[in-house]
Design an enzyme around this catalytic site. Structure first.
Site, short mmCIF file in Angstrom:
data_model
loop_
_atom_site.label_atom_id
_atom_site.label_comp_id
_atom_site.label_asym_id
_atom_site.label_seq_id
_atom_site.Cartn_x
_atom_site.Cartn_y
_atom_site.Cartn_z
N GLY A 1 0.83 -1.20 0.00
CA GLY A 1 0.00 0.00 0.00
C GLY A 1 0.86 1.24 0.00
CB CYS B 1 5.38 -4.39 0.03
SG CYS B 1 6.40 -2.98 -0.39
CE1 TYR B 2 1.71 1.03 5.60
CE2 TYR B 2 -0.16 -0.48 5.37
CZ TYR B 2 0.44 0.61 5.98
OH TYR B 2 -0.23 1.29 6.98
CG HIS C 1 5.40 -6.20 -4.78
ND1 HIS C 1 4.16 -5.98 -4.25
CD2 HIS C 1 6.14 -5.09 -4.49
CE1 HIS C 1 4.12 -4.79 -3.68
NE2 HIS C 1 5.32 -4.23 -3.82
CD GLU D 1 2.21 -8.73 -5.44
OE1 GLU D 1 2.93 -9.51 -4.80
OE2 GLU D 1 2.08 -7.53 -5.13
CG ASP E 1 -19.16 -9.28 -18.10
OD1 ASP E 1 -18.35 -10.17 -18.43
OD2 ASP E 1 -18.83 -8.10 -17.94
CE LYS F 1 -15.05 -9.40 -19.87
NZ LYS F 1 -16.23 -8.53 -19.82
#
Ligand code: XMP
Length: 569
Positions: free
Chosen positions: A111, A138-139, A225, A227, A283, A425
Site C-alpha cells: 500500500g 511490502c507495506y 512482491h 505476485e 458478462d 473476467k
C-alpha cells in the site's frame, strides 16, 4: 519488423496515469446494469440487497487485507490461479464477515502509506488473534513489524526494481522447492530497522537485510512482491503459503463454482421470476446461462435491438440463446424508436443519455408484460464490486451522463441477482466455456452499450449505421482471419462525418472517410494503438473502399489512451 503487441505484460502496468473517464471504463455489460440501477435510484428505490444464503462448509478462502496497493487485485488473481478462493477486504471489515468466508489464512497487501503516518491503516486484531497464518507483502510486512513490536524507519533511498534474494533459512516451508538465490521485484521506501521479537530473518538482499521474516508460527513478511511477473519464483512462494502453510485443499475450480452457484441461485430464487437484460456481451450472457441452468424458464431475457448493433449480431445472439440454449428470450425490435430519438443529435453525451433513457423505457414496457417479477439479473464482476466498495463509487457515478434517465416504476421492486460478483473476467470466460457458450461469445471484445451510435461522428441515421456496419464487418473479418481477435482489446471502424474526393475507375467520387481503431489494453483505463501488420491494414482498406459504396478513404488511428480515448465519442 515492428512487434505487434506493444503493451507491457500483466503485472507491470504501463507507466501512464489512468485518466478519469466520464464514460464507462469497465465491461460492456455494466452499461445495461448501470442504467437499471440508476433508474431505480431516481425513483427513490434502492437496489434491494439480496440475502446471501449461508456459506457452504467446504468453501475455504484466503483473505487479503487490502491496504491499497496497485497490485492487490493481482495477488487475488494469483491465489485463485492456485485454485484457492480468495477475497480482498478492507482493513475495517468486521470479523463476522471474514468468518463467513471460512478463512484459512491472511495476506496483508502492499500500500502507499507509511506505518508511522498518523492515519496509517493497520491489520485488525483478529488477524493475529485468529492464529491463522499471515503473509505480509511490502507495506503488509511493515504493518506486521510495527504491530508486533518491531521498528520501521523511513528509508534514505527508495528500492525499486530487480534485486537478488538470498535465502538464509532453506528449511522454511515458504521456500520449499526454491533455489538458494533468485530474482525478486522490490518497490518500497520504508525499511525494517528491527524485526519483532520472536521473528528471525529468513532471506536478505544486498540493500535489505530483512527481506523475508518469519516467527516460526505461521506469520511471514516479504519485502518484495511475489505476485508480479518480475518475481519469477513468486508463484511458488504463494503456492507454498496457501498449501504448505495454510493447508488449503485447492477446491476453487470452475466446475465447483458452477455447481455451487446453481445451488445458491435455486435457494435464492425459489419459485420467483427473474429478468435479465441481455446484450450479447460476455458478462450478461454467462450470468443468464448460469441462472437458466439453475431455474430454467423462471428466467426471461430481454434483448433490445436498438438498431446500433454490428452486422448479424442480433440474429446470432438471439439464435444462440433461443435455439442452442433453449432460453426464454424476448427480442425487442426497437431500431426505429431509437433512431427517431437520435434524430438531429450530434453531441456524444446527449446520444448516450438518449439511448440510456430509451433503453429503460423499452425494457420497462417488456418487463411489465411478463407480469410479476422478483429478481433482476446482472453480470456484475468482482473488479466492479471492489471498485465500488473501495472508492465509494455508486452506480450513479459510473456514468455521470446518465443521471437523468427516467427510471423503472416504483412498484417493480426487484432484488438483484448477481451470480458472477465474485469472479474476475478470465474466470467468467472459463465459466462460459464450461457452460457451452460459443467461443466467439465468450471471447467477444467489449462493445459499448450505445453501440455504433458513438462510432458514427455527428448525426446517427440508418444509412450511416448501415455503411458503418459493412465497414466494421470487414475489419472484424480480416482481424479474425489474421488470428488477432483475442490479442486485441478492441478493433473496429468509425464512420467520420468527413467526406473527401477520390477516384475510382474513370470517375470522381466524393465519399466518407472511415477510421480504423485497434488497441491493446489490460483494463481500458490505458490503451496502446496496436501495431497491426501493414499488409493486414492494406487488405482492410482495399476491401472497405471496394466493397462499401459510399466510403472512399480509410485511415488508421495511431494514438494511445491517454491522451485519446478508445472510442472516438
Ligand atoms: P474510452 O472510449 O473511454 O472507453 O477509452 C473505455 C472502454 O469503455 C467502453 N465505452 C463504453 N461502454 N457505454 C459502454 O457500455 C459507453 O457509453 C461507453 N463508452 C466507452 C469502450 O468501448 C472501451 O472498452
Amino acid at each position: 519488423m515492428v512487434s505487434f503487441l506493444s503493451m507491457d505484460t500483466v503485472g507491470n502496468p504501463p507507466n501512464l496515469t489512468p485518466e478519469k473517464s466520464h464514460r464507462v471504463a469497465t465491461s460492456n455489460d455494466i452499461e445495461l446494469s448501470t442504467y437499471l440501477e440508476i433508474a431505480k435510484q431516481k425513483t427513490g428505490q434502492q437496489p434491494v440487497e439480496a440475502k446471501e444464503p449461508p456459506e457452504r462448509p467446504e468453501r475455504e478462502a484466503i483473505v487479503i487485507i487490502d491496504f491499497g496497493s496497485q497490485y492487490s487485485m493481482l495477488i487475488a488473481r494469483r491465489v485463485r490461479e492456485l485454485q484457492v478462493y480468495c477475497e480482498l477486504v478492507s482493513h475495517d471489515t468486521p470479523w463476522e464477515k471474514i468468518a463467513s468466508l471460512n478463512p484459512r489464512g491472511f495476506i496483508l497487501s502492499g500500500g502507499p502509506s507509511s506505518v508511522y503516518d498518523i492515519d496509517a491503516p493497520m491489520a485488525p486484531s483478529y488477524v493475529y488473534e485468529s492464529h491463522l497464518p499471515v503473509l505480509g507483502i511490502c507495506y503488509g510486512m511493515q504493518v506486521i513489524t510495527k504491530q508486533l513490536g518491531g521498528e520501521v524507519s523511513p528509508g534514505t533511498r527508495q528500492e525499486y526494481g530487480h534485486a537478488m534474494l538470498h535465502l538464509s533459512r532453506m528449511d522454511s516451508p515458504l521456500f520449499a522447492g526454491l533455489p538458494d538465490s533468485m530474482a525478486v521485484w522490490m518497490s518500497h521506501g520504508d525499511k525494517i530497522e528491527q524485526i519483532p521479537r520472536g521473528f528471525s530473518t529468513l532471506a536478505y538482499t544486498e540493500n535489505t537485510p530483512a527481506a523475508v521474516i518469519g516467527d516460526g508460527q505461521g506469520i511471514y513478511g516479504l519485502q518484495f512482491h511475489p505476485e508480479v511477473v518480475h518475481t519469477p519464483e513468486g508463484k511458488t512462494i504463494l503456492e507454498n503459503f496457501v498449501y504448505r502453510i495454510c493447508c488449503c485443499r485447492g477446491n476453487w475450480t470452475i466446475g465447483n463454482f458452477i455447481e455451487e452457484s446453481i445451488c445458491r441461485i435455486k435457494e435464492q430464487v425459489g419459485e420467483g421470476k427473474v429478468i435479465c437484460a441481455l446484450s450479447g456481451g460476455v458478462d450478461s450472457s454467462v450470468a443468464a446461462t448460469l441462472i437458466h441452468r439453475a431455474v430454467g424458464d423462471q428466467l426471461t431475457c430481454i434483448f433490445v435491438d436498438h438498431g446500433l448493433m454490428r452486422k448479424e449480431e442480433v440474429e446470432r445472439t438471439f439464435n444462440t440463446f433461443r435455439m442452442n440454449l433453449g432460453m426464454n428470450i424476448i427480442l425487442v425490435e426497437a431500431a426505429d424508436r431509437f433512431l427517431k430519438k437520435l434524430k438531429g443529435i450530434i453531441d456524444p453525451e446527449v446520444k448516450r443519455k438518449t439511448i440510456g433513457e430509451e433503453f429503460i423505457r423499452v425494457f420497462e414496457n417488456e418487463a411489465r408484460k411478463i407480469g410479476k417479477v422478483d429478481f433482476l439479473a446482472q453480470g456484475t464482476l468482482y473488479p466492479d464490486v471492489i471498485e465500488s466498495a473501495s472508492s465509494g463509487i455508486k452506480a450513479a457515478a459510473k456514468i455521470k451522463t446518465h443521471h437523468n434517465v427516467g427510471g423503472l416504476p416504483a412498484d417493480m421492486s426487484l432484488q438483484l441477482l448477481e451470480p458472477l460478483r465474485s469472479l474476475f473476467k478470465d474466470e467468467v470466460r472459463k465459466v462460459g466455456t464450461e457452460l457451452g457458450l460459443p467461443q466467439e461469445m465468450v471471447w467477444r471484445q467489449p462493445f459499448p452499450g450505445p453501440g455504433l451510435a458513438i462510432r458514427i461522428i455527428g448525426e446517427v441515421t440508418k444509412e450511416k449505421a448501415d455503411l458503418l456496419r459493412e465497414a466494421d464487418f470487414i475489419v472484424t473479418d480480416e482481424i479474425q482471419a489474421a488470428g488477432l481477435m483475442h490479442k486485441l482489446w478492441q478493433s473496429f471502424a468509425i464512420l467520420t462525418d468527413l467526406k473527401s474526393v477520390g477516384v475510382m475507375g474513370d470517375f470522381r467520387t466524393y465519399g466518407y472517410l472511415v477510421a480504423i481503431r485497434a488497441v491493446t489494453s489490460d483494463d481500458a483505463m490505458t490503451a496502446d494503438w496496436a501495431r497491426l501488420p501493414y499488409d493486414l491494414l492494406a487488405r482492410i482498406s482495399n476491401r472497405i473502399v471496394n466493397e462499401v459504396r459510399g466510403i472512399n478513404r480509410v485511415v488508421y488511428d495511431i494514438t494511445s489512451k491517454p491522451p485519446s480515448t478508445i472510442e472516438w465519442e
